[in-house]
Scaffold this motif. Structure first.
Motif, PDB file in Angstrom:
ATOM      1  N   ILE A 123       0.686  -1.126  -0.072  1.00 51.29           N
ATOM      2  CA  ILE A 123       0.142   0.066  -0.035  1.00 51.29           C
ATOM      3  C   ILE A 123       0.863   1.353  -0.096  1.00 51.29           C
ATOM      4  O   ILE A 123       0.445   2.036  -0.759  1.00 51.29           O
ATOM      5  N   GLU A 124       2.068   1.317   0.723  1.00 51.90           N
ATOM      6  CA  GLU A 124       3.035   2.547   0.950  1.00 51.90           C
ATOM      7  C   GLU A 124       3.872   2.461  -0.174  1.00 51.90           C
ATOM      8  O   GLU A 124       4.787   3.182  -0.159  1.00 51.90           O
ATOM      9  N   ARG A 164      -7.133  -4.391  -7.017  1.00 53.73           N
ATOM     10  CA  ARG A 164      -8.151  -3.036  -6.838  1.00 53.73           C
ATOM     11  C   ARG A 164      -8.434  -2.982  -5.495  1.00 53.73           C
ATOM     12  O   ARG A 164      -8.404  -1.655  -4.950  1.00 53.73           O
ATOM     13  N   VAL A 165      -8.361  -3.558  -4.584  1.00 55.24           N
ATOM     14  CA  VAL A 165      -8.771  -3.365  -3.129  1.00 55.24           C
ATOM     15  C   VAL A 165      -7.617  -2.712  -2.560  1.00 55.24           C
ATOM     16  O   VAL A 165      -7.698  -1.655  -1.809  1.00 55.24           O
ATOM     17  N   LEU A 166      -6.515  -3.083  -2.944  1.00 61.68           N
ATOM     18  CA  LEU A 166      -5.234  -2.565  -2.458  1.00 61.68           C
ATOM     19  C   LEU A 166      -5.102  -1.094  -2.818  1.00 61.68           C
ATOM     20  O   LEU A 166      -4.500  -0.061  -2.246  1.00 61.68           O
ATOM     21  N   GLN A 215      -7.082   1.076  -0.860  1.00 61.85           N
ATOM     22  CA  GLN A 215      -6.510   1.355   0.638  1.00 61.85           C
ATOM     23  C   GLN A 215      -5.387   2.228   0.278  1.00 61.85           C
ATOM     24  O   GLN A 215      -5.257   2.950   1.231  1.00 61.85           O
ATOM     25  N   ARG A 216      -4.617   2.084  -0.813  1.00 60.82           N
ATOM     26  CA  ARG A 216      -3.607   3.332  -1.248  1.00 60.82           C
ATOM     27  C   ARG A 216      -3.994   4.367  -1.348  1.00 60.82           C
ATOM     28  O   ARG A 216      -3.640   5.590  -0.628  1.00 60.82           O
ATOM     29  N   ILE A 276      -2.332   7.109   1.314  1.00 60.44           N
ATOM     30  CA  ILE A 276      -1.482   8.064   0.921  1.00 60.44           C
ATOM     31  C   ILE A 276      -1.931   9.054  -0.297  1.00 60.44           C
ATOM     32  O   ILE A 276      -1.279   9.949  -0.693  1.00 60.44           O
ATOM     33  N   GLY A 277      -3.360   8.958  -0.357  1.00 59.98           N
ATOM     34  CA  GLY A 277      -3.851   9.837  -1.444  1.00 59.98           C
ATOM     35  C   GLY A 277      -3.926   9.741  -3.091  1.00 59.98           C
ATOM     36  O   GLY A 277      -3.936  10.468  -3.501  1.00 59.98           O
ATOM     37  N   GLN A 278      -3.045   8.617  -3.409  1.00 65.14           N
ATOM     38  CA  GLN A 278      -2.878   8.190  -4.593  1.00 65.14           C
ATOM     39  C   GLN A 278      -3.050   6.787  -4.755  1.00 65.14           C
ATOM     40  O   GLN A 278      -2.832   5.872  -4.248  1.00 65.14           O
ATOM     41  N   ALA A 279      -3.441   6.540  -6.135  1.00 65.90           N
ATOM     42  CA  ALA A 279      -3.802   4.949  -6.484  1.00 65.90           C
ATOM     43  C   ALA A 279      -2.489   4.298  -7.065  1.00 65.90           C
ATOM     44  O   ALA A 279      -2.380   3.093  -7.003  1.00 65.90           O
ATOM     45  N   GLU A 280      -1.919   5.135  -7.806  1.00 67.19           N
ATOM     46  CA  GLU A 280      -0.521   4.738  -8.415  1.00 67.19           C
ATOM     47  C   GLU A 280       0.715   4.928  -7.559  1.00 67.19           C
ATOM     48  O   GLU A 280       0.837   5.945  -7.083  1.00 67.19           O
TER      49      GLU A 280
END
Length: 133
Positions: A37-38, A110-112, A115-116, A120-124
């Motif tokens: 996630i991080e 998709r779930v992770l 959660q990201r 942290i405010g971004q998907a990628e």
């Protein structure tokens, strides 16, 4: 009456545990999920590789799934396909359909990603596509 109550309480406890997907999973493996996630892929891969060898079947299944997610995120198709093949050859994956496994791993990705976004405010994750020299 007392035995009926014991059976009812036992049934409730057992059914409640079935909803906990991480029950019996080592904390380091759950930590690897947090690393994904991080965007700490390499640290997560180190842990996950170990669990594919020495973990319980449930831990191995989670480890392969998380590794598949990482390789998808890194767009490393060769490593992803190798991981899918290793999973399908393992005890947990034997007899499963490749397309179903990939679909399940895509859903985990998709779930992770959701959660990201929350964490942290971004998907990628920022990915460096340049190969090391």
């Amino acid at each position: 009456m007392k035995s009926l109550r014991i059976v009812a309480v036992s049934a409730i406890l057992l059914s409640g545990c079935s909803y906990v997907s991480t029950y019996g999973v080592h904390a380091k493996l759950l930590g690897a999920e947090h690393q994904i996630i991080e965007c700490q892929y390499e640290a997560a891969l180190d842990t996950l590789q170990r669990f594919t060898v020495v973990g319980s079947n449930k831990e191995k299944q989670h480890a392969f799934e998380y590794m598949g997610v990482i390789y998808q995120e890194k767009m490393d198709l060769e490593a992803f396909n190798h991981t899918v093949d290793r999973f399908l050859f393992s005890d947990m994956g034997r007899g499963k359909d490749r397309a179903v496994v990939i679909t399940e791993w895509n859903e985990k990705r998709r779930v992770l990603r959701e959660q990201r976004v929350m964490a942290i405010g971004q998907a990628e994750c920022a990915t460096n596509f340049a190969s090391p020299s």
